[in-house]
Design a protein around this motif. Structure first.
Motif, PDB file in Angstrom:
ATOM      1  N   THR A 240       9.493   0.495 -23.789  1.00 51.42           N
ATOM      2  CA  THR A 240       9.899   1.448 -22.771  1.00 51.42           C
ATOM      3  C   THR A 240       9.590   2.830 -23.326  1.00 51.42           C
ATOM      4  O   THR A 240       9.930   3.135 -24.469  1.00 51.42           O
ATOM      5  N   ALA A 298      20.293   1.505 -14.115  1.00 52.42           N
ATOM      6  CA  ALA A 298      18.984   1.037 -13.672  1.00 52.42           C
ATOM      7  C   ALA A 298      19.144  -0.164 -12.763  1.00 52.42           C
ATOM      8  O   ALA A 298      20.078  -0.962 -12.921  1.00 52.42           O
ATOM      9  N   SER A 301      14.523  -5.150 -11.204  1.00 55.05           N
ATOM     10  CA  SER A 301      13.496  -5.517 -10.221  1.00 55.05           C
ATOM     11  C   SER A 301      12.915  -6.905 -10.478  1.00 55.05           C
ATOM     12  O   SER A 301      12.323  -7.508  -9.577  1.00 55.05           O
ATOM     13  N   LEU A 313      12.899  -6.491 -16.125  1.00 52.52           N
ATOM     14  CA  LEU A 313      12.320  -5.203 -15.730  1.00 52.52           C
ATOM     15  C   LEU A 313      13.318  -4.480 -14.848  1.00 52.52           C
ATOM     16  O   LEU A 313      13.912  -5.084 -13.944  1.00 52.52           O
ATOM     17  N   THR A 315      14.382  -0.340 -13.115  1.00 51.55           N
ATOM     18  CA  THR A 315      13.967   1.040 -12.842  1.00 51.55           C
ATOM     19  C   THR A 315      15.176   1.950 -12.869  1.00 51.55           C
ATOM     20  O   THR A 315      16.219   1.637 -12.259  1.00 51.55           O
ATOM     21  N   SER A 316      15.044   3.087 -13.560  1.00 52.91           N
ATOM     22  CA  SER A 316      16.138   4.053 -13.649  1.00 52.91           C
ATOM     23  C   SER A 316      16.519   4.550 -12.258  1.00 52.91           C
ATOM     24  O   SER A 316      15.650   4.832 -11.422  1.00 52.91           O
ATOM     25  N   THR A 317      17.828   4.663 -12.010  1.00 59.05           N
ATOM     26  CA  THR A 317      18.287   5.189 -10.719  1.00 59.05           C
ATOM     27  C   THR A 317      18.166   6.711 -10.660  1.00 59.05           C
ATOM     28  O   THR A 317      18.262   7.296  -9.584  1.00 59.05           O
ATOM     29  N   ASP A 319      15.491   8.484 -12.538  1.00 54.17           N
ATOM     30  CA  ASP A 319      14.065   8.812 -12.614  1.00 54.17           C
ATOM     31  C   ASP A 319      13.261   7.567 -12.248  1.00 54.17           C
ATOM     32  O   ASP A 319      13.121   6.658 -13.053  1.00 54.17           O
ATOM     33  N   ALA A 320      12.714   7.542 -11.049  1.00 60.12           N
ATOM     34  CA  ALA A 320      12.004   6.354 -10.563  1.00 60.12           C
ATOM     35  C   ALA A 320      10.754   6.040 -11.383  1.00 60.12           C
ATOM     36  O   ALA A 320      10.246   4.915 -11.335  1.00 60.12           O
ATOM     37  N   ALA A 321      10.250   7.019 -12.148  1.00 60.57           N
ATOM     38  CA  ALA A 321       9.061   6.789 -12.972  1.00 60.57           C
ATOM     39  C   ALA A 321       9.403   6.068 -14.275  1.00 60.57           C
ATOM     40  O   ALA A 321       8.502   5.592 -14.971  1.00 60.57           O
ATOM     41  N   ARG A 323      10.636   3.017 -16.259  1.00 62.80           N
ATOM     42  CA  ARG A 323      10.841   1.567 -16.133  1.00 62.80           C
ATOM     43  C   ARG A 323      11.257   1.001 -17.481  1.00 62.80           C
ATOM     44  O   ARG A 323      10.599   1.242 -18.496  1.00 62.80           O
TER      45      ARG A 323
END
Length: 354
Positions: A240, A298, A301, A313, A315-317, A319-321, A323
């Protein structure tokens, strides 16, 4: 300091206008198992071809046993190459294939046969001497190619993705056999692959290449645990990556401003520098972790069961970029759609130049 077995000095190479190697220097020690690891186009196969004498570099020198071999043809240098397709002669017996290099050296028939049998015994194929290559399995043909290379007692054995054509189970079996054979004969092996797991299973010296350059090199444990570059952190295993700016640096600790908040990590950095923090999947914790560094919430997904662990896997709540790639215990009750806290220990975050 003892002289290296192979000393590659400032080697560059171009195919037309395309630069495929860019000022590469590398030292290979006697008895080592070196892996050249990198994606397609990284220059690893070209470097192996230069070592084998099949390509003369545009610039730089290659020394083997202290002698300048830069322009020496393959048959006159102390190397042999095992190719991915094995390159066995179908009309010859296995024994004939293994003894072919000795035949080219003018070794008499009786001696050739005896040494070929010894080489086949080394790879556990003594009973295959009179067979033809088509009568053997893929793994057996691979071992014949290995015996043919070893029988002439090279100083350096070059292997060009030798396990690429094998299925997963056979590939892992051959990894064990290659390492065992290398330890028995003591010859330096230089092995090209793009498979990170293969590199970690075999190498005692791992060289990570990218875009014609060496990104990182050293023992695989160090390259994995403390990679030198962002590319090495993402190619030698998964990571990450959290980007940020050093807000403050003192006392061996850097305070990094990131999209998910301020993070303090051990390491040397300059205030104002753009950096990246790499975190290996096994170091990420799903859920609250007292004493750790909080990385926010996060949303999961994907969850993939992989036997001894689950690959998660998320995704941060914030910062969507961003992972996250995590390894959770096989017994973990996480599932797709869950929102969980993510954390890790500060000492497990790897500070890299961005």
């Amino acid at each position: 300091m003892t002289a290296p077995l192979v000393d590659i000095r400032n080697v560059s190479h171009r195919f037309g206008q395309l630069a495929v190697l860019k000022d590469v220097s590398l030292r290979i020690e006697p008895g080592s198992y070196t892996i050249l690891l990198g994606p397609s186009g990284s220059g690893k196969t070209t470097l192996l071809s230069i070592l084998g004498g099949f390509v003369t570099p545009s610039q730089g020198k290659v020394y083997i046993r202290g002698e300048d071999c830069t322009s020496v043809p393959p048959a006159r240098r102390p190397t042999t190459t095992v190719f991915q397709d094995y390159a066995l002669f179908p009309h010859m017996s296995v024994g004939g294939n293994v003894g072919f290099g000795l035949r080219m050296q003018g070794v008499d028939g009786a001696t050739r046969a005896a040494r070929a049998r010894e080489a086949l015994a080394l790879v556990d194929l003594a009973a295959a001497f009179d067979k033809k290559p088509h009568q053997l399995s893929g793994g057996q043909r691979q071992r014949v190619a290995l015996a043919r290379a070893l029988v002439i007692e090279p100083a350096v054995l070059l292997l060009d993705e030798p396990l690429g054509a094998l299925d997963l189970k056979l590939r892992r079996q051959m990894q064990d056999e290659l390492k065992a054979i290398q330890k028995r004969v003591g010859t330096a092996f230089i092995h090209v692959t793009h498979d990170q797991e293969e590199a970690m299973a075999l190498a005692d010296h791992c060289v990570v290449m990218n875009d014609g350059r060496i990104e990182d090199e050293g023992p695989p444990e160090r390259v994995y645990a403390r990679p030198s570059t962002r590319f090495a952190a993402t190619f030698m295993g998964e990571s990450t990556i959290l980007s940020g700016t050093v807000a403050e640096a003192k006392g061996g600790t850097a305070t990094v401003a990131t999209p998910i908040g301020s993070v303090c990590v051990p390491g040397a950095a300059q205030a104002g520098a753009q950096i990246a923090l790499a975190i290996r999947p096994e170091h990420l914790v799903l859920g609250a972790n007292e004493g750790g560094v909080g990385l926010g919430m996060a949303k999961i997904s994907d969850v993939v069961f992989q036997g001894s662990f689950k690959r998660v896997l998320a995704t941060s709540t914030v910062d969507a970029a961003l992972r996250f790639i995590a390894k959770a215990p096989a017994s973990a009750t996480v599932q797709t759609g869950d929102t969980v806290a993510i954390s890790c220990q500060a000492g497990d975050m790897i500070l890299l130049a961005n």
